[in-house]
Design an enzyme around this catalytic site. Structure first.
Site, PDB file in Angstrom:
ATOM      1  N   LYS A 105       0.713  -1.223  -0.035  1.00 41.47           N
ATOM      2  CA  LYS A 105      -0.044  -0.073   0.000  1.00 41.47           C
ATOM      3  C   LYS A 105       0.830   1.189  -0.071  1.00 41.47           C
ATOM      4  CE  LYS A 105      -3.969  -2.121   0.240  1.00 41.47           C
ATOM      5  NZ  LYS A 105      -5.274  -1.962  -0.735  1.00 41.47           N
ATOM      6  N   GLU A 127      -9.766   5.822   3.338  1.00 41.91           N
ATOM      7  CA  GLU A 127     -10.685   4.732   3.541  1.00 41.91           C
ATOM      8  C   GLU A 127      -9.647   3.531   4.033  1.00 41.91           C
ATOM      9  OE1 GLU A 127     -10.213   5.202   0.400  1.00 41.91           O
ATOM     10  OE2 GLU A 127      -9.321   3.151   0.077  1.00 41.91           O
ATOM     11  N   SER A 393       1.769  -9.546  -0.722  1.00 43.61           N
ATOM     12  CA  SER A 393       1.404  -8.315  -0.728  1.00 43.61           C
ATOM     13  C   SER A 393       1.589  -7.605   0.663  1.00 43.61           C
ATOM     14  CB  SER A 393       0.054  -8.035  -1.245  1.00 43.61           C
ATOM     15  OG  SER A 393      -0.903  -8.728  -0.467  1.00 43.61           O
TER      16      SER A 393
HETATM   17  C1  LIG Z   1      -1.584  -6.953   2.561  1.00 46.40           C
HETATM   18  C2  LIG Z   1      -2.807  -6.622   1.546  1.00 46.40           C
HETATM   19  N1  LIG Z   1      -2.778  -7.311   0.243  1.00 46.40           N
HETATM   20  C3  LIG Z   1      -3.992  -6.955  -0.365  1.00 46.40           C
HETATM   21  C4  LIG Z   1      -4.969  -6.109  -0.058  1.00 46.40           C
HETATM   22  C5  LIG Z   1      -6.045  -5.960  -0.852  1.00 46.40           C
HETATM   23  O1  LIG Z   1      -5.899  -4.634  -1.746  1.00 46.40           O
HETATM   24  P1  LIG Z   1      -5.765  -4.627  -3.427  1.00 46.40           P
HETATM   25  O2  LIG Z   1      -6.587  -5.622  -3.878  1.00 46.40           O
HETATM   26  O3  LIG Z   1      -6.001  -3.435  -3.747  1.00 46.40           O
HETATM   27  O4  LIG Z   1      -4.280  -5.049  -3.327  1.00 46.40           O
HETATM   28  C6  LIG Z   1      -4.792  -5.389   0.889  1.00 46.40           C
HETATM   29  C7  LIG Z   1      -6.053  -4.481   1.433  1.00 46.40           C
HETATM   30  O5  LIG Z   1      -5.909  -4.035   2.712  1.00 46.40           O
HETATM   31  C8  LIG Z   1      -3.751  -5.503   1.922  1.00 46.40           C
HETATM   32  O6  LIG Z   1      -3.719  -5.164   3.308  1.00 46.40           O
END
Ligand SMILES: Cc1ncc(COP(=O)(O)O)c(C=O)c1O
Lengths: 410, 283
Positions: A105, A127, A393
């Site tokens: 993020k 948000e 992620s």
């Molecule tokens: C670690 C992590 N991965 C994925 C996401 C999902 O978001 P996005 O699909 O935008 O990557 C989040 C959302 O809070 C997250 O914290």
């Protein structure tokens, strides 16, 4: 109606913010001048080498980029043991969980905060679902001395307490949202309500590739560092490009960041994994698998809704995936067939969470655990020289209480 | 029949502003909602805005959000809202009726089908909050082709450069949002609104109605002296909410709670002296 297959998958959106029929600018008139202004500033910043230099510097020295591309050897072995016929792809992790604040993020947040500074905005709103985007925003605001207000559904405040505490420590004001289902979509509604009220000094820092144009494209651009690094790192490690990419999808930003730089290498298989919650026939948060096209939060995309167009609550064990929509570019990539969208249930994600912790010594967030669940399965069907990249992620510290609850305590 | 134009022209001749009342379809239930609608004109409503409930009303404050949820809990759907409109129209052939809401339920229902059904039900126009001029091809142009007015919102952030685009396909009347904010929020600054209405009037012959933040007879009178219409919504749905019993059911006083407030508002509007020279309207 299947959309035309374009010459390039990387040229979108058009000047009105459309990816095929998806995207657009479905906002109240009050906000329209603001998003046009944002678009102008973003276009100018994109062309300004000083903006890129400043962002690159932060990404290196503040975030700790590049994040490693790591060969997950024991997970690979595990998939190969499950495979038949000597199959089993080589699984790499793109280690976004090692970024400062523990998720992808921050890549997007720093881009938007630098833009907010250029625009002279002093008050930042965001948000958040899992709290990762909120923490990243609070972090950047602390660093730059900006006021920060984070809207978070009251249900999520409860299930992601560690992140609420972190945001407070960072000086942000966390506003629990009591309207609607009290999760991410309601947090986004409330942030939009704040923005229409505070139009002069406020910058809305959206956490995923959703919202009105230019957000889906802008957030994607800021996240593309993930895929760009992956390309260079895989070339260095293996002398060639990966054969497949896989990422979880909430709104779709970590996925889009990994996928987008590779969309025109058509031989590369690309998989997005939505949250199947209790199962696709029960409550879930898989908008592409279980939704239909509609209009919410400024864009046309796939939404979970009833027959009358009322938005339905998603369910996922993972607060970051618990959103009834998905970024419009994903909706288009699904319809063009370029990306294959799968899903994983709560239980599958929980199992993958534990597997990754035990085999690799990495505690993933519950969000990428969804991608891991499908990755191990797909890897087992691929030849041994197949190179797969999973976007890790985020890290799982924030989820320990949730997981402990589900596993019957610690 | 051009009910909106006719009504504003009549009121222009009478030299007074229109009282535009907003209530949510199906709040607190369909039966009470119909009774409220039917009672509104006699209480002093000149134009009726009927909300189409939506789960995610991004431009609305707590009062109208809650009204929408009450309506949805009572089983209101877009089809039932249209049926409600038709029932009202069978009873009242002259009061302009405008549907107001968000795009998704209309989009999912099917734009052409929605417009045809709305026309048939005796609806005169639509206001869709999340369709700016940039998305005119979605509903605005088809609505006008179907013979329905598409009433656009202009806001304090609508600058001179945007105003022509905002006005381009607007019909019926122009709805000036008096504050930057959500429905039911702070009170409008009458001096600022006066200047804004005067600016709008230089660019359009359409009647200009002003809403957001008008709560009582005094603020309605203040706005009525400087605009062609005064829109009141949150205060009316709050009156409904306060009239409900503990289980959220209507009470014998529910209809009167709304009509009582409408009477007060109408008195304010009727008493207001028109403070500006009317432009362009056929009087
Ligand atoms: C670690 C992590 N991965 C994925 C996401 C999902 O978001 P996005 O699909 O935008 O990557 C989040 C959302 O809070 C997250 O914290």
């Amino acid at each position: 109606m299947k959309p035309e297959i374009p010459n390039s998958f990387r040229t979108g959106p058009d000047e009105r913010g459309h990816f095929g029929v998806y995207g657009g600018r479905f906002v109240a008139e009050t906000l329209m001048p603001l998003i046009l202004d944002l678009e102008r500033h973003y276009e100018a910043a994109k062309r300004d080498p000083a903006f890129k230099a400043e962002l690159d510097h932060l990404l290196t020295h503040y975030v700790g980029r590049p994040s490693p591309l790591y060969f997950a050897e024991r997970l690979t072995d595990y998939a190969r043991e499950k495979a038949t016929g000597g199959r089993g792809a080589k699984i790499y992790f793109k280690r976004e969980e090692l970024n400062h604040t523990g998720a992808h993020k921050i890549n997007n947040v720093l881009g938007q905060i630098l833009l907010a500074r250029r625009m002279g905005k002093s008050r930042i709103i965001a948000e958040t679902g899992a709290g990762q985007h909120g923490v990243a925003t609070a972090t950047a605001c602390a660093k730059f001395g900006l006021e920060c207000i984070v809207y978070m559904g009251a249900v999520d405040v409860e299930r992601q307490k560690p992140n609420v505490f972190r945001m407070n420590m960072l000086g942000a004001k966390v506003v629990p949202v009591l309207s609607g289902a009290r999760t991410l979509k309601d947090a986004m509604n409330e942030a939009l309500r704040d923005w229409v009220t505070n139009v002069e000094n406020t910058f809305y820092c959206i956490g995923t590739v959703a919202g009105p144009h230019p957000y889906p494209a802008m957030v994607r651009d800021f996240q593309c560092i993930i895929g760009e690094e992956t390309r260079a790192q895989m070339l260095a490690a293996e002398g060639r490009l990966p054969d497949s990419l896989i990422a979880c999808i909430g709104g779709g930003s970590n996925a889009m960041g990994l996928f987008h730089p590779f969309l025109d290498e058509r031989q590369i298989e690309i998989y997005g994994v939505e949250a199947a919650g209790y199962g696709l026939d029960k409550k879930h948060a898989a908008s592409l698998a279980g939704g239909r096209p509609g209009v919410l939060h400024g864009n046309r995309t796939y939404l979970l809704m009833d027959g009358d167009g009322q938005i339905e609550e998603g369910h996922s064990i993972s607060a970051g995936l618990d959103y009834p929509g998905i970024g419009p570019e994903h909706a288009w990539l699904k319809e063009t067939g370029r990306v294959i969208y799968l899903s994983a249930t709560d239980d599958e994600a929980l199992a993958a969470f534990q597997l990754c912790a035990k085999l690799e010594g990495i505690i993933p967030a519950l969000e990428p655990a969804h991608a891991l669940a499908r990755a191990v399965e797909i890897a087992a069907e691929k030849p041994r020289d197949h190179l797969m990249v999973v976007n890790l992620s985020g890290r799982g510290d924030k989820d320990l209480f949730t997981v402990a609850d589900h596993l019957g305590g610690m | 029949m051009r009910r909106i134009e006719t009504r504003f022209a009549e009121l222009a001749r009478a030299r007074r502003a229109a009282l535009v009342t907003f209530v949510m379809a199906g709040d607190p239930d369909l039966e009470t909602s119909l009774a409220i609608l039917k009672a509104l004109p006699a209480a002093g409503a000149d134009v009726i805005e009927l909300g189409m409930p939506f789960t995610d009303p991004m431009a609305d404050g707590p009062a109208i959000q809650a009204a929408g949820l009450r309506a949805l809990h009572a089983g209101t759907t877009l089809a039932k809202t249209l049926a409600l409109a038709a029932d009202f129209r069978a009873h009242d052939r002259t009061t302009p009726l405008v549907l107001m809401g968000y795009y998704n339920p209309i989009y999912v229902h099917g734009v052409r089908q929605f417009l045809a059904e709305a026309k048939k039900a005796g609806v005169d126009g639509v206001i869709v909050v999340d369709l700016p001029p940039e998305e005119d091809s979605e509903l605005c142009i088809p609505a006008r082709e179907a013979g329905l007015a598409f009433i656009r919102l202009a806001t304090p952030t609508t600058d001179a450069a945007r105003l022509p685009a905002v006005l381009a396909h607007t019909s019926g009347f122009l709805y000036y949002v008096s504050i930057t904010g959500i429905t039911g929020a702070g009170a409008p600054d009458v001096a600022k609104v006066t200047a804004a209405v005067a600016r709008l009037k230089q660019h359009t012959d359409l009647p200009v109605a002003v809403g957001f933040g008008v709560k009582n007879a005094a603020s309605a009178a203040a706005i009525a002296s400087i605009a062609d219409g005064v829109v009141v919504g949150s205060a009316l749905v709050e009156a409904i909410r306060k009239s409900l019993d503990e289980a959220g059911r209507p009470t014998p006083g529910s209809v009167a709670a709304v009509t009582g407030l409408v009477r007060e508002l109408a008195a304010g509007v009727h008493a207001a002296a028109r403070g500006f020279a009317r432009t362009g309207q056929s009087a």
